[in-house]
Design a protein around this motif. Structure first.
Motif, PDB file in Angstrom:
ATOM      1  N   VAL A  62       0.832  -1.198   0.000  1.00 30.86           N
ATOM      2  CA  VAL A  62       0.000   0.000   0.000  1.00 30.86           C
ATOM      3  C   VAL A  62       0.866   1.247   0.000  1.00 30.86           C
ATOM      4  CG1 VAL A  62      -1.884  -1.157   1.184  1.00 30.86           C
ATOM      5  CG2 VAL A  62      -0.125   0.002   2.525  1.00 30.86           C
ATOM      6  N   GLY A  63       0.219   2.388  -0.249  1.00 28.85           N
ATOM      7  CA  GLY A  63       0.917   3.665  -0.267  1.00 28.85           C
ATOM      8  C   GLY A  63       1.070   4.243   1.127  1.00 28.85           C
ATOM      9  N   GLY A  64       1.441   5.519   1.178  1.00 29.00           N
ATOM     10  CA  GLY A  64       1.642   6.176   2.464  1.00 29.00           C
ATOM     11  C   GLY A  64       1.781   7.676   2.267  1.00 29.00           C
ATOM     12  N   HIS A  65       2.542   8.311   3.117  1.00 30.53           N
ATOM     13  CA  HIS A  65       2.695   9.755   3.009  1.00 30.53           C
ATOM     14  C   HIS A  65       4.002  10.205   3.639  1.00 30.53           C
ATOM     15  CE1 HIS A  65       0.773   9.169   6.978  1.00 30.53           C
ATOM     16  NE2 HIS A  65       1.579  10.159   7.353  1.00 30.53           N
ATOM     17  N   ILE A  66       4.415  11.427   3.249  1.00 28.51           N
ATOM     18  CA  ILE A  66       5.551  12.105   3.882  1.00 28.51           C
ATOM     19  C   ILE A  66       4.998  13.318   4.602  1.00 28.51           C
ATOM     20  CG2 ILE A  66       7.713  13.358   3.488  1.00 28.51           C
ATOM     21  CD1 ILE A  66       8.153  11.657   1.020  1.00 28.51           C
ATOM     22  N   THR A  67       5.379  13.482   5.866  1.00 25.21           N
ATOM     23  CA  THR A  67       4.897  14.601   6.674  1.00 25.21           C
ATOM     24  C   THR A  67       6.043  15.577   6.941  1.00 25.21           C
ATOM     25  OG1 THR A  67       3.265  13.182   7.750  1.00 25.21           O
ATOM     26  CG2 THR A  67       3.796  15.258   8.839  1.00 25.21           C
ATOM     27  N   PHE A  68       5.788  16.861   6.706  1.00 22.59           N
ATOM     28  CA  PHE A  68       6.750  17.919   7.022  1.00 22.59           C
ATOM     29  C   PHE A  68       6.258  18.623   8.295  1.00 22.59           C
ATOM     30  CE2 PHE A  68       6.935  17.169   2.521  1.00 22.59           C
ATOM     31  CZ  PHE A  68       8.291  17.186   2.225  1.00 22.59           C
ATOM     32  N   THR A  69       7.136  18.735   9.284  1.00 24.50           N
ATOM     33  CA  THR A  69       6.742  19.331  10.558  1.00 24.50           C
ATOM     34  C   THR A  69       7.698  20.457  10.952  1.00 24.50           C
ATOM     35  OG1 THR A  69       8.032  17.716  11.800  1.00 24.50           O
ATOM     36  CG2 THR A  69       5.721  17.181  11.391  1.00 24.50           C
ATOM     37  N   GLU A  70       7.178  21.374  11.737  1.00 29.60           N
ATOM     38  CA  GLU A  70       7.973  22.472  12.299  1.00 29.60           C
ATOM     39  C   GLU A  70       8.199  22.172  13.782  1.00 29.60           C
ATOM     40  OE1 GLU A  70       7.750  27.275  12.181  1.00 29.60           O
ATOM     41  OE2 GLU A  70       5.978  26.232  12.955  1.00 29.60           O
ATOM     42  N   VAL A  71       9.461  22.211  14.199  1.00 29.36           N
ATOM     43  CA  VAL A  71       9.811  21.934  15.581  1.00 29.36           C
ATOM     44  C   VAL A  71      10.425  23.202  16.179  1.00 29.36           C
ATOM     45  CG1 VAL A  71      11.144  20.499  17.154  1.00 29.36           C
ATOM     46  CG2 VAL A  71      10.222  19.515  15.041  1.00 29.36           C
ATOM     47  N   GLU A 130      11.544  25.043  19.875  1.00 28.64           N
ATOM     48  CA  GLU A 130      11.824  24.741  21.269  1.00 28.64           C
ATOM     49  C   GLU A 130      10.746  25.335  22.172  1.00 28.64           C
ATOM     50  OE1 GLU A 130      15.397  25.275  24.564  1.00 28.64           O
ATOM     51  OE2 GLU A 130      15.700  25.937  22.491  1.00 28.64           O
ATOM     52  N   GLY A 131      10.233  24.511  23.046  1.00 29.30           N
ATOM     53  CA  GLY A 131       9.221  24.957  23.985  1.00 29.30           C
ATOM     54  C   GLY A 131       7.812  24.899  23.459  1.00 29.30           C
ATOM     55  N   ARG A 132       7.635  24.475  22.191  1.00 26.30           N
ATOM     56  CA  ARG A 132       6.286  24.390  21.615  1.00 26.30           C
ATOM     57  C   ARG A 132       6.039  22.975  21.081  1.00 26.30           C
ATOM     58  NH1 ARG A 132       5.643  29.867  17.913  1.00 26.30           N
ATOM     59  NH2 ARG A 132       6.004  31.395  19.582  1.00 26.30           N
ATOM     60  N   PRO A 133       4.757  22.595  20.990  1.00 25.24           N
ATOM     61  CA  PRO A 133       4.438  21.285  20.407  1.00 25.24           C
ATOM     62  C   PRO A 133       4.846  21.240  18.929  1.00 25.24           C
ATOM     63  CG  PRO A 133       2.545  22.199  21.571  1.00 25.24           C
ATOM     64  CD  PRO A 133       3.560  23.292  21.479  1.00 25.24           C
ATOM     65  N   GLU A 134       5.164  20.057  18.474  1.00 26.30           N
ATOM     66  CA  GLU A 134       5.497  19.859  17.066  1.00 26.30           C
ATOM     67  C   GLU A 134       4.289  20.215  16.204  1.00 26.30           C
ATOM     68  OE1 GLU A 134       6.498  15.885  14.742  1.00 26.30           O
ATOM     69  OE2 GLU A 134       8.059  16.380  16.215  1.00 26.30           O
ATOM     70  N   HIS A 135       4.534  20.942  15.103  1.00 26.30           N
ATOM     71  CA  HIS A 135       3.433  21.433  14.270  1.00 26.30           C
ATOM     72  C   HIS A 135       3.588  20.901  12.842  1.00 26.30           C
ATOM     73  CE1 HIS A 135       0.476  24.017  12.425  1.00 26.30           C
ATOM     74  NE2 HIS A 135       1.394  24.570  11.639  1.00 26.30           N
ATOM     75  N   GLU A 136       2.557  20.216  12.335  1.00 22.07           N
ATOM     76  CA  GLU A 136       2.591  19.685  10.969  1.00 22.07           C
ATOM     77  C   GLU A 136       2.380  20.818   9.970  1.00 22.07           C
ATOM     78  OE1 GLU A 136      -0.229  16.910   8.211  1.00 22.07           O
ATOM     79  OE2 GLU A 136       0.400  16.026  10.135  1.00 22.07           O
ATOM     80  N   ILE A 137       3.311  20.941   9.034  1.00 25.44           N
ATOM     81  CA  ILE A 137       3.211  21.981   8.001  1.00 25.44           C
ATOM     82  C   ILE A 137       2.501  21.455   6.762  1.00 25.44           C
ATOM     83  CG2 ILE A 137       4.535  23.503   6.481  1.00 25.44           C
ATOM     84  CD1 ILE A 137       6.754  23.456   8.587  1.00 25.44           C
TER      85      ILE A 137
END
Length: 413
Positions: A58-67, A69-76
């Motif tokens: 099956v297929g899938g995906h690539i996720t780009f995130t912003e990290v 310091e001091g904040r939760p990881e954020h998906e871009i």
């Protein structure tokens, strides 16, 4: 074992009161996944066991995130990737970093081939990838190693799927022989290969060679597993289909008449096993001139395949073709012709104009057009079928002879 993975050169309106030669069988040849259609040539159930059935990729995906310091990881962003894209990247990466003959690279290439063989028009690429893996494993592991045999079985299936029936026969024979000698005739992989070899022989018009293989598989599985095991039920259907293709219609009807209710009770009416057996039962009822019963069975199959698999699935095309066959047998040409035109159009679009199953569908349409009185169009279609049968199968193919006879009749003064 023959080195069959190496590509070989390709071979390759009448007078009043007269009747056209009758086709030997209104069947379809070609691919698998185990598709048989038209009166007398219904689909045999794909075997669920053995090394020739790779896991579904099956297929899938690539996720780009912003990290930060001091904040939760954020998906871009998220980029969705198909199975083809993912496995192409994996295979290329493995070749670049490990080399083309590393075991991990071979696994990645083989998994890419598994994906490509299921995509219309990409089967030839899959065959070439399988050939590379099989050749490398032969040289590094030996021809009887379990990984070599696993790839051999998948390559044989890909050759069948792409319509290279002569090569597929040789491939399945070699794989079956090696598995029988190393694993034993009763091993699930050997039984799977025997089933697939029988399927190729049927597509080559040699059902009398296929039937003993199918019967032997059924008898061995009954001894091992009992009569109610899913693999035994599948083998019962496959053997009944071979009986049908051999012209042993009463035997086939008895076997299928007992099998279909068991499958409905166990799996329900829309399960693939039930659909396959019901398709075969409809086909044998056509051959026994029990057309009303046949139409009832086949219309149920059409409804089930459309609901469960969708309108463009090969099994749905099979069901519609079988329905056209029973309508043809009842001389309901104005209903049969549009059905076959639609099947031919979609198969040509998905499989290609020259694929064996497309050619067989074109032949089936020509048969109905002859009886409907559209002789000019039928002659045009048969002329193309004759050329394609010669190229695909050689001069001794039964459907070639039948098509030549009908074409000669249409062109006679």
């Amino acid at each position: 074992m023959t080195r069959w993975w190496r590509r070989r050169a390709a071979e390759d309106g009448g007078a009043a009161g007269t009747q056209p030669p009758q086709p030997r069988q209104a069947q379809e040849g070609g691919q698998a996944p185990r598709d048989r259609t038209a009166a007398g040539q219904p689909p045999s159930e794909p075997d669920s066991q053995g090394s020739g059935n790779p896991r579904r990729l099956v297929g899938g995906h690539i996720t780009f995130t912003e990290v930060t310091e001091g904040r939760p990881e954020h998906e871009i962003a998220r980029v969705e990737l198909s199975a083809e894209e993912i496995h192409t990247m994996r295979a290329r990466s493995a070749v670049d970093t490990l080399g083309s003959e590393h075991p991990d690279t071979l696994t990645a290439i083989r998994e890419l081939a598994q994906v490509l063989v299921s995509i219309p028009g990409r089967g030839e690429e899959a065959v070439e990838l399988y050939q590379h893996v099989a050749r490398t494993q032969w040289n590094t592991l030996g021809d009887r190693h379990e990984e070599t045999l696993r790839t051999s079985a998948e390559l044989a299936g890909a050759l069948h799927t792409t319509g290279q029936l002569a090569l597929a026969e040789t491939a399945w024979r070699d794989t079956f022989r090696a598995q029988a000698e190393t694993l034993g005739r009763d091993h699930p992989d050997a039984l799977h290969s025997a089933t697939r070899l029988a399927a190729v022989l049927e597509d080559l018009g040699r059902a009398h060679e296929a039937e003993p293989l199918a019967r032997d598989v059924l008898e061995r599985r009954i001894r091992q597993l009992g009569r109610d095991h899913p693999d035994v039920l599948s083998s019962t259907n496959a053997h009944a289909a071979s009986l049908l293709k051999c012209g042993r219609h009463e035997e086939a009807e008895r076997a299928l008449g007992a099998l279909v209710p068991r499958l409905v009770d166990r799996y329900g009416p829309d399960h693939e096993k039930t659909i396959a057996a019901r398709s075969n039962l409809g086909a044998v009822l056509v051959r026994l001139d029990r057309h009303a019963e046949a139409e009832q069975q086949i219309r149920a199959v059409v409804r089930s395949t459309e609901a469960a698999l969708g309108p463009d699935h090969e099994t749905t095309f099979t069901a519609r073709n079988n329905l056209a066959a029973v309508l043809h047998a009842q001389e309901r040409y104005e209903e049969a012709v549009p059905l076959l035109r639609a099947v031919l159009s979609r198969r040509a679009a998905l499989q290609g104009d020259d694929h064996p199953i497309t050619v067989a569908t074109r032949d089936n349409l020509a048969n109905v057009l002859i009886d409907a009185g559209h002789h000019a169009e039928a002659a045009e279609l048969l002329d193309r079928c004759v050329r394609d049968y010669r190229r695909l199968h050689g001069p001794g193919y039964p459907r070639l002879r039948a098509a030549e006879e009908r074409l000669d009749w249409l062109r006679s003064p």
